[in-house]
Write an enzyme that holds these catalytic residues in place. Structure first.
Site, PDB file in Angstrom:
ATOM      1  N   LYS A 111       0.842  -1.196   0.000  1.00 55.06           N
ATOM      2  CA  LYS A 111       0.000   0.000   0.000  1.00 55.06           C
ATOM      3  C   LYS A 111       0.881   1.251   0.000  1.00 55.06           C
ATOM      4  CE  LYS A 111      -3.942  -2.035   2.447  1.00 55.06           C
ATOM      5  NZ  LYS A 111      -4.984  -1.789   1.436  1.00 55.06           N
ATOM      6  N   ARG A 148     -10.507 -11.433   0.199  1.00 50.26           N
ATOM      7  CA  ARG A 148     -11.405 -12.361  -0.490  1.00 50.26           C
ATOM      8  C   ARG A 148     -10.802 -13.753  -0.607  1.00 50.26           C
ATOM      9  NH1 ARG A 148     -11.708  -8.531  -5.651  1.00 50.26           N
ATOM     10  NH2 ARG A 148     -11.162  -7.060  -3.989  1.00 50.26           N
TER      11      ARG A 148
HETATM   12  N1  BES Z   1      -8.265  -4.105   3.617  1.00 48.40           N
HETATM   13  C1  BES Z   1      -8.359  -3.537   2.334  1.00 48.40           C
HETATM   14  C2  BES Z   1      -9.622  -2.702   2.115  1.00 48.40           C
HETATM   15  C3  BES Z   1      -9.747  -1.458   2.946  1.00 48.40           C
HETATM   16  C4  BES Z   1      -9.367  -0.219   2.443  1.00 48.40           C
HETATM   17  C5  BES Z   1     -10.331  -1.495   4.199  1.00 48.40           C
HETATM   18  C6  BES Z   1      -9.527   0.925   3.170  1.00 48.40           C
HETATM   19  C7  BES Z   1     -10.485  -0.342   4.939  1.00 48.40           C
HETATM   20  C8  BES Z   1     -10.096   0.869   4.420  1.00 48.40           C
HETATM   21  C9  BES Z   1      -8.365  -4.655   1.256  1.00 48.40           C
HETATM   22  O1  BES Z   1      -7.638  -5.783   1.576  1.00 48.40           O
HETATM   23  C10 BES Z   1      -7.803  -4.067  -0.008  1.00 48.40           C
HETATM   24  O2  BES Z   1      -6.698  -3.628   0.032  1.00 48.40           O
HETATM   25  N2  BES Z   1      -8.586  -4.083  -1.091  1.00 48.40           N
HETATM   26  C11 BES Z   1      -8.152  -3.553  -2.348  1.00 48.40           C
HETATM   27  C12 BES Z   1      -8.596  -4.491  -3.445  1.00 48.40           C
HETATM   28  C13 BES Z   1      -7.999  -4.196  -4.803  1.00 48.40           C
HETATM   29  C14 BES Z   1      -6.488  -4.416  -4.778  1.00 48.40           C
HETATM   30  C15 BES Z   1      -8.637  -5.092  -5.836  1.00 48.40           C
HETATM   31  C16 BES Z   1      -8.780  -2.169  -2.538  1.00 48.40           C
HETATM   32  O3  BES Z   1      -9.916  -1.965  -2.093  1.00 48.40           O
HETATM   33  O4  BES Z   1      -8.125  -1.301  -3.063  1.00 48.40           O
HETATM   34 ZN    ZN Z   2      -5.602  -5.596   1.093  1.00 51.69          ZN
END
Ligand code: BES
Ligand code: ZN
Ligand code: ZN
Length: 509
Positions: free
Chosen positions: A288, A364
């Protein structure tokens, strides 16, 4: 390390408040809380009574200070006679018809004010009627008070300890029983919410998968739930390879947690709850970004699991006639040398192969295996998962509303009804068949990263749907409401415990 590993996860605010019900206003009270409505000519009945006792002081002061009666607006008056209390806290509950959540928010404001003023004893008149029962209102008062003063202060060196408050609800004798019942139920519910908040607020290096398992064991022991925790080798033998792939980049071993509540007597139905339990989400190799990646908040990525554990902790005390089983596939998502990689192809528990398009779409993967395994093992009538799954859910619905998905209208309807009662808002989104196209992979049966920028919340839900078969299923994406950026109403900055009260309501019968 800041504390012994087996240290209590509960703390100070646990006993910060005592609640009771009485038929008369206690003597020598520090403060009496009365409510007023917004956009109404007259005062509420209780406020009017006190107003007369104080020779019209409430009417005068509210006028002079342009007090509007908006939800949570407060005004404190000193009484000369000490009756009905040394101080009167006037609190706005907003517009009529008042909803339970307005009562929760108003009470939170009043009690926070009382606590900061070092009041020790407060009381308020119990209310109720045809639309809202005395039990519901009494419960909302307790919920607002407890959750509003919650503070994760375990790691603070604090000098100034705020006093514990005794809070009496004054009820007509005919309603005393209902008020007491409402208080008791809300105390059990808010204990569960506080547990969930504490678990989320713990720093990520403390609340590891092992520690989450320990907390689950402790809860099971204290409440009489059954629990099994599977270690990595056992999970490997079961074939939960998508889940285990996520754990490979971490030195912390994954823990697969299963909790069970069996009601006395014949259960009406069997429900499985699954909570996303990524105790820290760095994104993995698709790390991230420092800016905007919310890295310091990604300890919240086990909020689904925390909500599920909190919910389970309350069931033995509430005793609903439902057989409930909970799963938490706990893991970190890091980027050590063993980490899974973009491009990997995983063979999931069901046999379906998954191409890893993005290691940050880890939730997921853990859920796919947990859902499929739970369905195979427990054959539930319905299965509900809660997950901080997509950033897109925050973009679409903001911080106060979760995204609800379901393959069954009746199940969705019951969850929506429970959510209306709890004040934990959710909005249903569709599972459009043709959008499955977005999850297609060239090299595997499915990809975990269908176009992130288009319908990211929906493609994540559709991904999960591939692993639940025909079982009635609901998925709640809580990425927004699991965490509060600032104090608001009865939410405090940090983990909110979102979902606990809705699930408890949904499991009521
Ligand atoms: N844990 C995150 C989602 C999240 C983001 C929760 C902000 C709380 C606040 C999840 O694992 C994630 O990173 N999802 C990605 C998916 C994408 C890479 C397809 C996202 O939402 O960007
Ligand atoms: Zn994630
Ligand atoms: Zn995540």
């Amino acid at each position: 390390m800041l504390r012994p590993r087996n240290g209590s996860i509960q703390h100070d605010t646990i006993d910060a408040m005592k609640f009771n019900a009485a038929t008369t206003i206690p003597q020598g009270l520090d403060a009496y809380i009365v409510h007023v409505y917004q956009n109404e000519k007259g005062l509420s009945t209780p406020a009017d009574k006190v107003d007369k006792q104080l020779q019209g002081a409430i009417t005068r002061e509210t006028k002079e200070l342009k007090f509007k009666g908006g939800v949570g607006e407060t005004l404190v008056l000193r009484t000369q006679s000490g009756k009905p209390a040394k101080k009167v806290i006037v609190v706005g509950v907003g517009k009529k018809p008042v909803k339970l959540d307005q009562i929760r928010q108003a009470t939170a404001a009043a009690v926070r004010h009382a606590r900061q003023s070092h009041f020790k004893t407060v009381a308020t008149p119990a209310t109720g009627g045809k639309r809202l029962g005395f039990d519901e209102v009494a419960g909302a008062v307790v919920t607002g008070a407890v959750l509003g003063v919650y503070h994760f202060d375990k790691y603070l060196n604090k000098e100034d300890k705020l006093p514990n408050i005794t809070f009496t609800q004054v009820a007509p004798s005919a309603n005393l029983r209902a008020v007491k019942q409402g208080i008791t139920r809300a105390q059990v519910e808010t204990d569960a919410v506080r547990l969930a908040r504490d678990l989320v607020n713990e720093p990520p290096s403390e609340m590891t998968p092992s520690e989450l398992a320990r907390a689950a064991k402790k809860t099971a022991q204290q409440t009489g739930l059954s629990i099994t925790v599977l270690d990595q080798p056992a999970v490997k033998r079961l074939g939960l390879n998508a889940y285990l792939a996520v754990s490979k980049g971490s030195q912390e071993p994954p823990k697969f947690i299963r909790l069970e509540y069996r009601p006395k007597g014949r259960p009406k139905r069997k429900v499985v709850l699954v909570g996303k339990s990524v105790t820290y989400d760095s994104g993995g190799i698709n790390i991230k970004p420092s800016r905007g990646g919310m890295l310091e908040e990604m300890k919240m990525d086990m909020a689904g699991g925390a909500a599920v554990l909190g919910t389970m902790s309350a069931l033995p005390k509430l005793g609903p006639p439902v057989h409930v089983i909970a799963y938490m596939a706990a893991t970190e998502n890091l980027l050590g040398g063993g980490a899974y990689k973009p491009g990997d192809i995983l063979k999931s528990y069901t046999g379906k192969t998954i191409e890893v398009g993005n290691t940050d779409a880890e939730g997921r993967l853990t859920l796919a295996d947990a859902l499929a395994y739970a369905i195979k093992k427990d054959k539930p009538d319905e299965i509900v998962d809660l997950a901080t799954l997509t950033g897109a859910a925050v973009v679409a619905l903001g911080n106060d509303i979760a995204a609800l998905f379901s393959n069954n209208d009746q199940l969705a309807g019951r969850l929506e009804k429970a959510s209306k009662q709890s004040g934990e808002r959710m909005w249903r989104l569709p599972l459009p068949e043709d959008y499955n196209e977005l999850n297609k992979s060239a090299f595997a049966d499915i990809t975990n990263s269908g176009a992130a920028w288009a319908a990211g919340t929906i493609t994540a839900a559709l991904f999960l749907q591939n692993f639940v078969g025909k079982t009635k299923w609901a998925h709640i994406d809580i990425a927004g409401p699991a965490w509060a950026d600032k104090d608001k109403g009865y939410l405090r900055r940090g983990g909110t415990g979102y979902g606990v009260r809705t699930l408890l309501e949904y499991l009521r019968a």
